[in-house]
Design an enzyme around this catalytic site. Structure first.
Site, short mmCIF file in Angstrom:
data_model
loop_
_atom_site.label_atom_id
_atom_site.label_comp_id
_atom_site.label_asym_id
_atom_site.label_seq_id
_atom_site.Cartn_x
_atom_site.Cartn_y
_atom_site.Cartn_z
N LYS A 1 -21.53 -35.83 19.30
CA LYS A 1 -21.22 -36.40 20.61
C LYS A 1 -19.72 -36.50 20.84
O LYS A 1 -19.29 -36.73 21.95
CB LYS A 1 -21.93 -37.72 20.85
CG LYS A 1 -21.77 -38.76 19.81
CD LYS A 1 -22.62 -39.96 20.20
CE LYS A 1 -22.71 -40.94 19.09
NZ LYS A 1 -23.68 -41.97 19.25
N ARG A 2 -18.95 -36.29 19.83
CA ARG A 2 -17.51 -36.27 20.03
C ARG A 2 -17.10 -35.09 20.91
O ARG A 2 -16.15 -35.15 21.66
CB ARG A 2 -16.83 -36.14 18.68
CG ARG A 2 -15.67 -37.06 18.60
CD ARG A 2 -15.06 -37.07 17.25
NE ARG A 2 -15.03 -38.44 16.77
CZ ARG A 2 -14.42 -38.82 15.68
NH1 ARG A 2 -13.81 -37.93 14.93
NH2 ARG A 2 -14.41 -40.06 15.32
#
Ligand code: GLU
Length: 497
Positions: free
Chosen positions: A253-254
């Protein structure tokens, strides 16, 4: 002929992940292409991290995508219960059988001893449990158990030799037994760990094929060994390639939003998202990129899954979604989709009272509320001009808030406020310095309806997505700064514990 049965076995510990939908789709396509069944099982043995909210969200998003299951915790079935926390007695019985037959043993080692052992073994280049309790005399074990001394059950593992795993896509994979730890099967509270629960359930639920992500390959020797100990036929294993970011790193999700809810909030159609996930490592025999789940089922051949890491490219998803909107929907259907998505009483009703306080004409409503319907609001570094923080401090504070909100399990206006306050305090900033940055990140403009309410309404995924976007627009933080900030974040989290 045996009935083909596959399953998806999510752990309800967070947002419904696109990776879960991807694996579910391939399991479902495989089962249905053979006239078989697809089962949903909830693996909630990690009681500290599992939540009913997460379970409900996973079920909801999988059914939104059209990945219906034949048996599961909501609809039942002949092999229930389908939630592992409700099957404790079953696992305990099988763990006892392994102990009785000499394949597993009670381990009384304390946390302190295990830590000391870990350090000593690490110094020797070794890992895993040292076998200390594997050969305790039976009378001693019985005595200690009778005295109520806490223990776990660990599995025995061959000391030498090689485990030869068969994988449907990769052929034989050899893993040395020496690399395999004497895994804890049953914790001291009587809860099983993943390995025991998974094997017992896959057997009892008559799962014939296990299609799962390649990150589970290293767990498979333990599971194969358990099948052997029990004298059960193992399922066919097929480890699918992991989804990747554009730079080929594991999807995270970064770099990419990973929650299904985010793509829903963005206005991606379920059939487009499913089609896109079907393209991950797989193609239709005729090369057509746009295909329905039914078409995928009709043509599915697991042997044609390619192992080169499939890239989850959001631009491609947009392109595909556009095709669905233009090619498949009549104007009337599009209107209905819009209504179901956001243009409905339930959604609009959440923010309308705030809009009402601020408008003079009806025509003021749409411009004021437009950000509720947007994906990522358009902004440039200049959009942040009114913020009284220098660029570095601004990016720092946004990043800390983002991490804080990523860790937030209870999404409400109050909890968001608490998180913001904590970051502001930690950075020795006033809320009035922090709030303008939030206004712009979330709404794209320096003033709007209450941004805290807006974040609560937009939900965790869209909120986090927008903050991440704002940081990117501001040029990101760079690896080095991010690393040192991470330390600061951990200290802040510790201080607030
Ligand atoms: N509970 C595991 C997960 O969260 C399931 C792994 C498996 O499919 O065996 O993905």
């Amino acid at each position: 002929m045996t009935q083909i049965r596959t399953r998806i076995a999510p752990s309800p510990t967070g947002d419904p992940h696109v990776g879960t939908a991807y694996i579910a789709l391939f399991n479902r396509a495989f089962a249905k292409s053979h006239g078989g069944q697809f089962i949903l099982r909830i693996e909630d043995t990690d009681q500290g991290r599992s939540t009913p909210e997460s379970e409900a969200a996973i079920l909801k998003s999988l059914s939104w995508l059209g990945l219906e299951w034949d048996e599961g915790p909501d609809c039942g079935g002949p092999h229930g219960p389908y939630r592992q926390s409700e099957r404790k007695a079953i696992y305990q019985k099988y763990a006892q059988q392994l102990v009785d037959e000499g394949h597993a043993f009670h381990c009384f080692c304390t946390a302190e001893r295990l830590e000391q052992m870990r350090q000593e073994r690490q110094a020797e280049g070794l890992s895993g449990y040292d076998g200390h309790c594997a050969h305790l005399p039976a009378e001693e074990v019985a005595k200690r158990l009778a005295a109520g001394e806490p223990s776990v059950v660990r599995m025995k593992v061959p000391e030498s030799g090689v485990c030869e795993l068969q994988d449907e896509l990769r052929g034989q994979i050899d893993i040395e037994w020496q690399q395999i730890d004497m895994q804890v099967l049953l914790k001291s509270d009587g809860m099983p760990t993943y390995h025991l629960a998974c094997v017992v359930d896959d057997h009892l639920m008559e799962i014939t094929h296990v299609l799962r992500g390649e990150e589970w390959i290293s767990s498979t020797p333990k599971q194969v060994l358990l099948y052997q100990y029990f004298g059960w036929q193992p399922p066919v294993f097929c480890h699918l390639p992991l989804l990747r970011n554009a730079d080929k790193s594991k999807l995270s999700k970064r770099k990419n939003p990973t929650s299904i809810d985010y793509y829903h909030a963005l206005g991606i159609l379920p059939e487009a998202l499913l089609n896109f996930l079907g393209m991950m490592g797989w193609t239709m025999p005729n090369g057509e990129e746009k295909f329905s789940q039914q078409q995928m089922i009709e043509h599915f051949d697991v042997k044609r899954v390619s192992l080169g890491g499939p890239v989850f490219d959001p631009e491609k998803l947009d392109w595909l979604n556009g095709r669905y909107i233009r090619e498949d929907l009549s104007a009337e259907e599009l209107l209905q989709r819009l209504i179901d998505w956001r243009f409905n009483k339930e959604f609009v009703g959440q923010f309308l009272p705030m809009v009402q306080q601020r408008i003079e004409r009806l025509s003021d409503a749409a411009p004021l509320a437009q950000f509720f319907f947007q994906g990522l609001p358009s902004m440039t570094p200049a959009s942040f001009e009114s913020v009284k923080l220098d660029e570095d401090a601004l990016k720092k504070v946004l990043q800390l808030i983002l991490w804080k909100l990523e860790a937030q399990r209870h999404w409400s206006k109050d909890s968001i406020m608490e998180d913001l306050k904590q970051v502001a305090e930690h950075q020795a900033l006033k809320m009035r310095d922090v709030m303008p940055a939030m206004f712009i990140s979330i709404t794209g403009s320096p003033a709007s309806v209450s941004v805290l309410d807006a974040m609560a309404i937009l939900g965790p995924d869209m909120t986090r997505g927008r903050i991440r976007h704002a940081i990117d627009v501001l040029g990101g933080l760079g690896k080095k700064k991010l690393k040192s900030l991470e330390k600061e974040f951990l200290q802040m989290a510790k201080a607030s514990d």
